[in-house]
Design a protein around this motif. Structure first.
Motif, PDB file in Angstrom:
ATOM      1  N   SER A  24      -4.875   4.653  -6.359  1.00 46.55           N
ATOM      2  CA  SER A  24      -4.329   5.105  -7.643  1.00 46.55           C
ATOM      3  C   SER A  24      -5.146   6.252  -8.221  1.00 46.55           C
ATOM      4  CB  SER A  24      -4.290   3.938  -8.642  1.00 46.55           C
ATOM      5  OG  SER A  24      -3.397   2.942  -8.199  1.00 46.55           O
ATOM      6  N   SER A  25      -6.440   6.305  -7.858  1.00 50.56           N
ATOM      7  CA  SER A  25      -7.308   7.392  -8.332  1.00 50.56           C
ATOM      8  C   SER A  25      -7.487   8.479  -7.273  1.00 50.56           C
ATOM      9  CB  SER A  25      -8.678   6.831  -8.744  1.00 50.56           C
ATOM     10  OG  SER A  25      -9.312   6.193  -7.654  1.00 50.56           O
ATOM     11  N   GLU A  34       4.088   6.401  -5.092  1.00 52.35           N
ATOM     12  CA  GLU A  34       3.980   6.538  -6.546  1.00 52.35           C
ATOM     13  C   GLU A  34       3.148   7.760  -6.916  1.00 52.35           C
ATOM     14  OE1 GLU A  34       2.484   2.888  -8.125  1.00 52.35           O
ATOM     15  OE2 GLU A  34       4.460   1.933  -8.219  1.00 52.35           O
ATOM     16  N   GLU A  35       2.147   8.075  -6.102  1.00 54.30           N
ATOM     17  CA  GLU A  35       1.318   9.260  -6.346  1.00 54.30           C
ATOM     18  C   GLU A  35       2.155  10.532  -6.380  1.00 54.30           C
ATOM     19  OE1 GLU A  35      -2.448  10.255  -4.493  1.00 54.30           O
ATOM     20  OE2 GLU A  35      -2.476   8.219  -3.678  1.00 54.30           O
ATOM     21  N   TYR A  36       3.257  10.524  -5.628  1.00 54.28           N
ATOM     22  CA  TYR A  36       4.106  11.708  -5.524  1.00 54.28           C
ATOM     23  C   TYR A  36       5.317  11.620  -6.442  1.00 54.28           C
ATOM     24  CZ  TYR A  36       1.252  13.198  -1.620  1.00 54.28           C
ATOM     25  OH  TYR A  36       0.190  13.617  -0.842  1.00 54.28           O
ATOM     26  N   GLY A  37       5.260  10.713  -7.412  1.00 58.62           N
ATOM     27  CA  GLY A  37       6.291  10.665  -8.440  1.00 58.62           C
ATOM     28  C   GLY A  37       7.493   9.796  -8.147  1.00 58.62           C
ATOM     29  N   PHE A  46       0.826  -1.208   0.000  1.00 63.78           N
ATOM     30  CA  PHE A  46       0.000   0.000   0.000  1.00 63.78           C
ATOM     31  C   PHE A  46       0.863   1.261   0.000  1.00 63.78           C
ATOM     32  CE2 PHE A  46      -3.299  -2.719   2.322  1.00 63.78           C
ATOM     33  CZ  PHE A  46      -4.014  -2.950   1.165  1.00 63.78           C
ATOM     34  N   LEU A  47       1.917   1.251   0.819  1.00 63.36           N
ATOM     35  CA  LEU A  47       2.774   2.433   0.909  1.00 63.36           C
ATOM     36  C   LEU A  47       3.431   2.738  -0.428  1.00 63.36           C
ATOM     37  CD1 LEU A  47       4.462   1.863   4.385  1.00 63.36           C
ATOM     38  CD2 LEU A  47       2.773   3.599   3.799  1.00 63.36           C
ATOM     39  N   LEU A  48       3.776   1.697  -1.162  1.00 64.00           N
ATOM     40  CA  LEU A  48       4.374   1.889  -2.479  1.00 64.00           C
ATOM     41  C   LEU A  48       3.459   2.721  -3.370  1.00 64.00           C
ATOM     42  CD1 LEU A  48       6.263  -0.722  -4.569  1.00 64.00           C
ATOM     43  CD2 LEU A  48       4.301   0.399  -5.598  1.00 64.00           C
ATOM     44  N   LEU A  65       1.792  13.681   2.248  1.00 65.62           N
ATOM     45  CA  LEU A  65       2.287  12.335   1.964  1.00 65.62           C
ATOM     46  C   LEU A  65       2.315  11.505   3.243  1.00 65.62           C
ATOM     47  CD1 LEU A  65       5.322  11.371  -0.252  1.00 65.62           C
ATOM     48  CD2 LEU A  65       5.009  10.329   1.973  1.00 65.62           C
ATOM     49  N   LEU A  66       2.803  12.104   4.320  1.00 67.99           N
ATOM     50  CA  LEU A  66       2.888  11.398   5.588  1.00 67.99           C
ATOM     51  C   LEU A  66       1.496  11.011   6.091  1.00 67.99           C
ATOM     52  CD1 LEU A  66       4.826  10.433   7.809  1.00 67.99           C
ATOM     53  CD2 LEU A  66       4.554  12.660   8.913  1.00 67.99           C
ATOM     54  N   ARG A  67       0.541  11.915   5.930  1.00 70.72           N
ATOM     55  CA  ARG A  67      -0.832  11.646   6.364  1.00 70.72           C
ATOM     56  C   ARG A  67      -1.412  10.451   5.615  1.00 70.72           C
ATOM     57  NH1 ARG A  67      -5.481  13.668   4.011  1.00 70.72           N
ATOM     58  NH2 ARG A  67      -7.363  13.613   5.293  1.00 70.72           N
TER      59      ARG A  67
END
Length: 431
Positions: free
Chosen positions: A192-193, A38-41, A32-34, A145-147
């Motif tokens: 992912s969305s 990925e959302e942040y590039g 999940f963390l991956l 991102l941390l949240r």
């Protein structure tokens, strides 16, 4: 020749096309963390390599007096880099750095020393820390991102909790694992969305996960309940504990492993106490306190979801666990897993998981004090506790480890109430 004190920074330019390798500690959670990163590039890759080759690589590049988790983590990195699978000119490594008294804070330096020895010291090593120890312009832990990262830990904690309490009783073999796989796929698509990450969405998903697991048909029967505690890497990592959970499942046991959120709360709580005792920035305290409050809400959502159905044993709240250990060990004992490891053993006993495997990695002095060192005191308070410390190190054989666990299970079954020894012949599936 680059000096030992120098390090290669992970830059913004590297972020675009570098693959970041991550050691595998929590198979479900890290997946999940991956997706969040990925959302942040970021392009992260969770390492799956294991076996004796990893241990041999660790022994080659790390002194054998170093703690076993360091040997395995660095060995997994070095084995992966030398596998030929990655473009080493576009590869970086990610490792945690706590900043506390645990030697884990020095893993990053041991890793860089190993890279230099192998002629790979041009590979950037990223420090994942909340202590401001090392910074990289191309890798930043922002609050959003941390949240999100903390929110998705809740999914992993609940899925593992409910799977472990369902799988031993399922009427259709594999149904619990298939449900977990479906939820992992569903949550991955949501994230992912950009969905499934707000506290409201997390709560809704957690409740639905609980309802789905409660709907799986089971065959109630008496089996041995076993809890697992220990140093965080060896407690969770199949590589670190020789697939301990799978072994226990194979011995017809129900397994309970305390979740990650409790450990996160423990670490954040320690930061708050340090500032109270020794002083520090008010702004820093305010930020950490907000993190503590958010984590507490996430923890409450997991507990609430597990309590929706009486057949599940829900974890205790962090503050409740903290009170449990008060008569046994002081809160100042906080290196490594600190008093929390002792508290987890007490919580397991009080929750009905009286048989406990305490995973002891070689070279982890704090873990031996708060783990093995507290067993007698816990047994004095809870005579029914059946705790076995298991040592994990390069020289310990898997057969010896498993034989000691089998002996603990034999004692558990011998001392079990007579009705618990009988098979549940008249049990019927429960919806």
């Amino acid at each position: 020749m680059r000096q030992e004190t120098e390090r290669v920074e992970f830059t913004q330019e590297m972020k675009k096309d570098y693959t970041i390798l991550v050691p595998n500690m929590l198979p479900v959670h890290f997946g999940f963390l991956l997706k969040v990163f990925e959302e942040y590039g970021y392009k992260l890759k969770i390492l799956k390599n294991g076996g004796q080759a990893v241990v041999d690589a660790g022994l080659k590049y790390v002194h054998n007096d170093t703690c076993y988790p360091a040997l395995l983590v660095i060995g997994q990195f070095m084995d992966a880099l030398q596998s030929g699978e990655y473009d080493l000119q576009k590869t970086a490594l990610l490792i945690t750095q706590t900043g506390g008294g645990c030697r884990a804070s020095n893993y990053i330096h041991l890793l860089r020393k190993a890279l230099k020895k192998a002629g790979l010291d041009y590979i950037p090593v990223i420090s994942l820390n909340l202590s401001g120890l090392e910074k990289n312009s191309g890798f930043q832990l922002t609050l959003p991102l941390l949240r999100k990262a903390l929110a998705v830990l809740a999914y992993g904690d609940l899925l593992v909790l409910l799977h472990n309490q369902t799988m031993p009783y399922e009427t259709e073999p594999g149904s619990s694992q298939r449900l977990m796989d479906r939820w992992i796929d569903r949550l991955t698509r949501q994230m992912s969305s950009g969905k499934g990450l707000s506290l409201k969405e997390v709560r809704a998903n957690l409740n639905e996960i609980s309802d789905d697991y409660a709907a799986l048909p089971i065959l109630p029967r008496r089996i041995t309940k076993v809890g697992v505690v220990g140093e965080i890497y060896v407690k969770y990592s199949p590589l670190g504990n020789n697939n301990l959970e799978a072994f226990l499942h194979g011995q017809d046991c129900e397994v309970m492993v305390p979740g990650v959120i409790g450990f996160m709360l423990f670490k954040v709580d320690n930061r708050l106490e340090d500032i109270k005792l020794y002083g520090g920035s008010r702004a820093k305290y305010a930020v950490i306190d907000l993190l503590m409050q958010y984590l507490t809400r996430i923890e409450s959502a997991v507990i609430h979801a597990a309590r929706r159905h009486p057949r599940f044993v829900a974890p205790s709240a962090y503050q409740q666990v903290k009170k449990m250990v008060e008569p046994v060990i002081g809160y100042g004992c906080k290196m490594g897993e600190g008093w929390l490891l002792t508290a987890e053993m007490i919580e397991l006993v009080e929750s009905g998981y009286e048989n406990i495997v305490c995973a002891q990695p070689f070279g982890c002095l704090p873990n031996h004090i708060v783990g093995k060192g507290m067993i007698r005191k816990i047994k004095n308070l809870y005579p029914q506790a059946n705790i076995v410390p298991i040592d994990y190190d390069p020289g310990a054989t898997r057969v010896n480890q498993e034989n000691r666990i089998k002996l603990m299970l034999a004692v558990a079954r011998e001392t079990a109430p007579s009705e618990q020894k009988k098979p549940a012949e008249d049990a019927v599936p429960v919806q």
